[in-house]
Design an enzyme around this catalytic site. Structure first.
Site, PDB file in Angstrom:
ATOM      1  N   GLY A  73      21.580 -21.350  39.873  1.00 45.30           N
ATOM      2  CA  GLY A  73      21.088 -21.589  41.158  1.00 45.30           C
ATOM      3  C   GLY A  73      20.351 -22.729  41.195  1.00 45.30           C
ATOM      4  N   THR A  74      19.265 -22.947  40.391  1.00 42.92           N
ATOM      5  CA  THR A  74      18.396 -24.107  40.238  1.00 42.92           C
ATOM      6  C   THR A  74      18.943 -25.145  39.857  1.00 42.92           C
ATOM      7  OG1 THR A  74      16.674 -22.250  39.208  1.00 42.92           O
ATOM      8  CG2 THR A  74      16.441 -24.781  39.128  1.00 42.92           C
TER       9      THR A  74
ATOM     10  N   ASP B  70      19.273 -14.117  30.775  1.00 40.56           N
ATOM     11  CA  ASP B  70      20.523 -13.570  30.710  1.00 40.56           C
ATOM     12  C   ASP B  70      21.416 -14.422  29.595  1.00 40.56           C
ATOM     13  OD1 ASP B  70      19.992 -12.053  32.792  1.00 40.56           O
ATOM     14  OD2 ASP B  70      20.776 -13.458  34.371  1.00 40.56           O
TER      15      ASP B  70
ATOM     16  N   MET C 179      19.864  -5.590  31.628  1.00 39.50           N
ATOM     17  CA  MET C 179      19.977  -6.711  32.466  1.00 39.50           C
ATOM     18  C   MET C 179      21.122  -7.462  31.856  1.00 39.50           C
ATOM     19  SD  MET C 179      16.513  -7.682  34.507  1.00 39.50           S
ATOM     20  CE  MET C 179      16.277  -6.731  36.190  1.00 39.50           C
TER      21      MET C 179
ATOM     22  N   GLY D 153      21.098  -0.974  16.288  1.00 37.28           N
ATOM     23  CA  GLY D 153      21.792   0.263  15.623  1.00 37.28           C
ATOM     24  C   GLY D 153      22.585   0.881  16.739  1.00 37.28           C
TER      25      GLY D 153
ATOM     26  N   GLU E 172      25.680   2.897  18.989  1.00 37.52           N
ATOM     27  CA  GLU E 172      26.940   3.133  18.723  1.00 37.52           C
ATOM     28  C   GLU E 172      28.112   2.285  19.480  1.00 37.52           C
ATOM     29  OE1 GLU E 172      24.424   5.317  18.650  1.00 37.52           O
ATOM     30  OE2 GLU E 172      24.793   5.812  16.440  1.00 37.52           O
TER      31      GLU E 172
ATOM     32  N   ALA F 119      25.311  13.370  15.472  1.00 34.18           N
ATOM     33  CA  ALA F 119      24.635  14.360  16.460  1.00 34.18           C
ATOM     34  C   ALA F 119      24.049  13.396  17.676  1.00 34.18           C
ATOM     35  CB  ALA F 119      23.496  15.123  15.879  1.00 34.18           C
TER      36      ALA F 119
ATOM     37  N   GLN G 282      12.372  -5.865  31.345  1.00 36.64           N
ATOM     38  CA  GLN G 282      12.663  -6.976  30.403  1.00 36.64           C
ATOM     39  C   GLN G 282      12.265  -8.405  30.858  1.00 36.64           C
ATOM     40  OE1 GLN G 282      17.211  -5.595  29.976  1.00 36.64           O
ATOM     41  NE2 GLN G 282      16.221  -4.969  31.558  1.00 36.64           N
TER      42      GLN G 282
HETATM   43  O1  F6P Z   1      18.845 -13.458  36.227  1.00 36.53           O
HETATM   44  C1  F6P Z   1      17.983 -12.689  35.790  1.00 36.53           C
HETATM   45  C2  F6P Z   1      18.039 -11.465  36.305  1.00 36.53           C
HETATM   46  O2  F6P Z   1      16.918 -10.729  35.615  1.00 36.53           O
HETATM   47  C3  F6P Z   1      19.369 -10.745  35.823  1.00 36.53           C
HETATM   48  O3  F6P Z   1      19.385 -10.124  34.622  1.00 36.53           O
HETATM   49  C4  F6P Z   1      19.368  -9.598  37.077  1.00 36.53           C
HETATM   50  O4  F6P Z   1      20.646  -9.347  37.435  1.00 36.53           O
HETATM   51  C5  F6P Z   1      18.654 -10.281  38.263  1.00 36.53           C
HETATM   52  O5  F6P Z   1      17.767 -11.511  37.566  1.00 36.53           O
HETATM   53  C6  F6P Z   1      17.592  -9.499  38.903  1.00 36.53           C
HETATM   54  O6  F6P Z   1      17.199 -10.211  40.048  1.00 36.53           O
HETATM   55  P1  F6P Z   1      16.184  -9.600  40.997  1.00 36.53           P
HETATM   56  O7  F6P Z   1      14.630  -9.747  40.505  1.00 36.53           O
HETATM   57  O8  F6P Z   1      16.202 -10.505  42.382  1.00 36.53           O
HETATM   58  O9  F6P Z   1      16.399  -8.151  41.410  1.00 36.53           O
END
Ligand code: F6P
Length: 311
Positions: free
Chosen positions: A89-90, A113, A155, A171, A173, A200, A240
């Site tokens: 977007g930027t 991302d 995310m 690790g 699965e 398990a 995250q």
């Molecule tokens: O693009 C970064 C990100 O954290 C994505 O991983 C996530 O889908 C989105 O932004 C979440 O955006 P917002 O903080 O606007 O909910």
């Protein structure tokens, strides 16, 4: 982000430039929210998450009137080059702005991302993966002691980069990612195979899709098919996106901040500074916006190879 801002400011001074920070992204450009940044203004920020310049999604910048106002403000301050840190977007915004008003611009890839073409890694990705990994390791303790199946959602918007890397490192699965669709039946079959070979507990990393959660829906289907399993869902969410950046991210951001400024000084414009195979590379913004960076197939295969049998 802060490590990159620090690098842009100090690299600018290195080249004898005056550097302004624009607060709140493109909205700040429209509202004239500029502040001159000396070397001290970025002291003690390299270790901080978030961004000292703050961030905002700007609807106004999508309009011709908004961009015109932004241009007038830049002229008023004598700004003749822009570094924009962000994602798709930027870059769409800054590239359009350059084409309309001719102010040279360079992008620095900042998104957890890692979905930008023209760089192997984006700023924030490594930190996000490490944060997810810490959580996965902790959740595994419960999964292991209680013999549970955990769906851990990470995310990534519409890509599985965070999922695939944290799944391999943790690790896990399985990694359920948009790039490799797996039906609910496949997931159930794999779980059935695992439990029938006395596995398990299971950790399954689920990537959100288009920013939408999928894990609860999958867990419901798995519970219906395998009610004997104790299944849980954990969504990691915005945890995250924060916290102290990893060393890898700080170095990446510092290199890219410098590369962006050096590129502008050399006369480059409408490109993104990235790192490809360890070296700085400049890619046209148009390509970073339109081309998709595919997850390497060997990473996807690795999960299967390391977990597909009766281990
Ligand atoms: O693009 C970064 C990100 O954290 C994505 O991983 C996530 O889908 C989105 O932004 C979440 O955006 P917002 O903080 O606007 O909910």
């Amino acid at each position: 982000m802060n490590a990159c801002i620090r690098s842009v400011v100090r690299s600018g001074h290195h080249f004898g430039l005056t550097v302004y920070g624009i607060l709140k992204g493109y909205d700040g450009m429209i509202n004239g929210n500029f502040q001159e940044m000396d070397g001290r203004s970025v002291s003690n920020v390299i270790q901080k998450g978030g961004t000292i310049l703050k961030s905002a999604r700007s609807e106004a910048f999508k309009t011709p009137e908004g961009r015109q106002k932004a241009f007038e403000n830049l002229k008023k301050f004598g700004i003749d080059g822009l570094v924009a840190i962000g994602g798709n977007g930027t870059f769409t915004g800054i590239s359009k702005f350059y084409k309309e008003f001719g102010i040279p611009c360079i992008g620095a890839p900042g998104t957890i991302d890692n979905d930008l073409y023209g760089t192997d890694f984006t700023i924030g990705y490594d930190t996000a993966v490490n944060t997810a990994l810490t959580a996965i390791d902790k959740i595994r303790d419960t999964a292991d002691s209680h013999d549970r199946v955990f769906f851990i959602e990470v995310m990534g918007r519409d890509t599985g980069y965070i999922a695939i890397r944290s799944a391999i490192a943790g690790g896990a699965e399985m990694a359920l990612i948009p790039e490799r669709k797996m039906s609910n039946e496949d997931i159930v079959d794999k779980l059935r195979f695992g439990t029938s070979h006395s596995r398990a507990s299971h950790i399954i990393i689920v990537a959100e899709e288009e920013g939408i959660s999928r894990s609860q829906e999958i867990a419901v289907k798995v519970r219906e098919a395998l009610p004997e399993l104790d299944t849980k869902v954990t969504t990691l969410g915005h945890v995250q996106r924060g916290g102290a950046p990893s060393a890898t991210d700080r170095v990446l951001a510092s290199r890219l901040g410098y590369a962006a400024v050096a590129g502008l000084v050399e006369g480059k414009t409408d490109v993104m500074a990235g790192i490809i195979n360890g070296a700085v590379a400049y890619t046209p913004l148009q390509e970073t916006i339109t081309k998709r960076k595919a997850i390497k197939q060997d990473l996807i295969d690795l999960i299967e190879i390391l977990n597909g049998r009766e281990y």
